[in-house]
Design an enzyme around this catalytic site. Structure first.
Site, PDB file in Angstrom:
ATOM      1  N   ASP A   1       0.858  -1.184   0.000  1.00  0.00           N
ATOM      2  CA  ASP A   1       0.000   0.000   0.000  1.00  0.00           C
ATOM      3  C   ASP A   1       0.897   1.237   0.000  1.00  0.00           C
ATOM      4  OD1 ASP A   1      -2.012   1.875   0.413  1.00  0.00           O
ATOM      5  OD2 ASP A   1      -3.073   0.701   1.909  1.00  0.00           O
TER       6      ASP A   1
ATOM      7  N   VAL B   1      -9.717  -3.451   1.589  1.00  0.00           N
ATOM      8  CA  VAL B   1     -10.089  -4.845   1.344  1.00  0.00           C
ATOM      9  C   VAL B   1      -9.862  -5.694   2.593  1.00  0.00           C
ATOM     10  CG1 VAL B   1      -9.796  -4.905  -1.165  1.00  0.00           C
ATOM     11  CG2 VAL B   1      -7.784  -5.199   0.297  1.00  0.00           C
TER      12      VAL B   1
ATOM     13  N   ARG C   1      -9.858 -12.567   8.684  1.00  0.00           N
ATOM     14  CA  ARG C   1      -8.661 -13.020   7.956  1.00  0.00           C
ATOM     15  C   ARG C   1      -8.863 -14.408   7.357  1.00  0.00           C
ATOM     16  NH1 ARG C   1      -4.213  -9.667   9.386  1.00  0.00           N
ATOM     17  NH2 ARG C   1      -4.323  -8.808  11.480  1.00  0.00           N
TER      18      ARG C   1
HETATM   19  P1  XMP Z   1       1.709  -0.256   3.844  1.00  0.00           P
HETATM   20  O1  XMP Z   1       0.883   1.004   3.837  1.00  0.00           O
HETATM   21  O2  XMP Z   1       2.739  -0.277   4.943  1.00  0.00           O
HETATM   22  O3  XMP Z   1       0.605  -1.339   4.177  1.00  0.00           O
HETATM   23  O4  XMP Z   1       2.246  -0.603   2.476  1.00  0.00           O
HETATM   24  C1  XMP Z   1       0.929  -2.614   4.435  1.00  0.00           C
HETATM   25  C2  XMP Z   1       0.086  -3.171   5.540  1.00  0.00           C
HETATM   26  O5  XMP Z   1      -1.087  -2.387   5.848  1.00  0.00           O
HETATM   27  C3  XMP Z   1      -2.215  -3.189   5.934  1.00  0.00           C
HETATM   28  N1  XMP Z   1      -3.175  -2.782   4.875  1.00  0.00           N
HETATM   29  C4  XMP Z   1      -4.407  -3.239   4.751  1.00  0.00           C
HETATM   30  N2  XMP Z   1      -5.078  -4.125   5.492  1.00  0.00           N
HETATM   31  N3  XMP Z   1      -6.957  -3.866   4.099  1.00  0.00           N
HETATM   32  C5  XMP Z   1      -6.361  -4.448   5.158  1.00  0.00           C
HETATM   33  O6  XMP Z   1      -6.980  -5.270   5.833  1.00  0.00           O
HETATM   34  C6  XMP Z   1      -6.363  -2.953   3.288  1.00  0.00           C
HETATM   35  O7  XMP Z   1      -6.948  -2.472   2.323  1.00  0.00           O
HETATM   36  C7  XMP Z   1      -5.003  -2.625   3.661  1.00  0.00           C
HETATM   37  N4  XMP Z   1      -4.104  -1.789   3.119  1.00  0.00           N
HETATM   38  C8  XMP Z   1      -2.989  -1.912   3.902  1.00  0.00           C
HETATM   39  C9  XMP Z   1      -1.720  -4.607   5.733  1.00  0.00           C
HETATM   40  O8  XMP Z   1      -1.510  -5.189   6.993  1.00  0.00           O
HETATM   41  C10 XMP Z   1      -0.410  -4.478   5.034  1.00  0.00           C
HETATM   42  O9  XMP Z   1       0.505  -5.522   5.310  1.00  0.00           O
END
Ligand code: XMP
Length: 186
Positions: free
Chosen positions: A103, A153, A165
């Site tokens: 993300d 998501v 999960r």
């Molecule tokens: P980053 O922002 O560090 O994100 O790249 C990585 C971690 O953030 C969580 N993440 C999500 N979890 N739905 C979720 O349930 C989402 O849409 C989402 N976007 C980010 C996830 O733990 C990921 O490893």
């Protein structure tokens, strides 16, 4: 907040399964003759890891790293905290980091930099999902299952408030929605 009757499924269990077959083939080809160690990021990658590694016909080792980024139910504050260190030696090994989603890039950027301190021969990244958003930390995924827009998501490893999960599919949630079955706060 709205409580949907049915999940809004983005990727079904069958779609995920079919995509994993293709990904495993590609990864196996690239890691032919290499000493592969898969490092999975807890907890979101667990279902993905289990299904992915079962497709491999070559020997590999896997381990876990635990990281958390503090935030509320949908957003990360960007502070990375190491909750579980790797427990196998990755010096001179070819490491493949496996995670659920790329993300902002903060988590995988931090994990990659951290693992590099142990002297691996190489570190590549494999994610099931890649969000098409601007990264806060510049990090590239070498293997990507699916790309998606900037939507929240859950399922197949990804949580909503630490639940869901276990679902075999990935569903999306609008800003004003909670998953089916979830209690709606008045
Ligand atoms: P980053 O922002 O560090 O994100 O790249 C990585 C971690 O953030 C969580 N993440 C999500 N979890 N739905 C979720 O349930 C989402 O849409 C989402 N976007 C980010 C996830 O733990 C990921 O490893």
């Amino acid at each position: 907040m709205k409580n949907n009757k049915e999940p809004n499924i983005l990727f079904s269990s069958q779609q995920i399964h079919d995509r994993l077959v293709v990904m495993v083939n590609e990864i196996e080809k690239d890691y032919r003759d290499k000493d592969l160690v898969v490092v999975a990021v807890l907890k979101g990658s667990v279902l993905f890891l289990a299904d992915l590694v079962r497709g491999f016909s070559r020997p590999l080792a896997f381990d876990f790293i635990g990281v958390s980024s503090y935030g509320n139910s949908r957003t990360s504050l960007g502070v990375i905290n190491l909750s579980k260190q790797i427990s196998i030696d990755i010096r001179d090994k070819d490491v493949l980091v496996v995670d659920d989603i790329l993300d902002s890039g903060r988590t995988l950027g931090w994990v990659k930099e951290h693992l590099c301190k142990f002297g691996p021969r190489s570190v590549k990244i494999c994610v099931l999902l890649k969000k098409e958003v601007e990264r806060v930390i510049e990090v590239e995924a070498d293997y990507v299952g699916f790309t998606l827009a900037d939507v929240f998501v859950y399922g197949y490893g990804l949580d909503y408030r630490d639940r869901y999960r276990h679902l075999p599919y990935i569903a999306k949630l609008g800003d004003d929605e909670v998953p089916p079955g979830e209690t709606v706060d008045e």
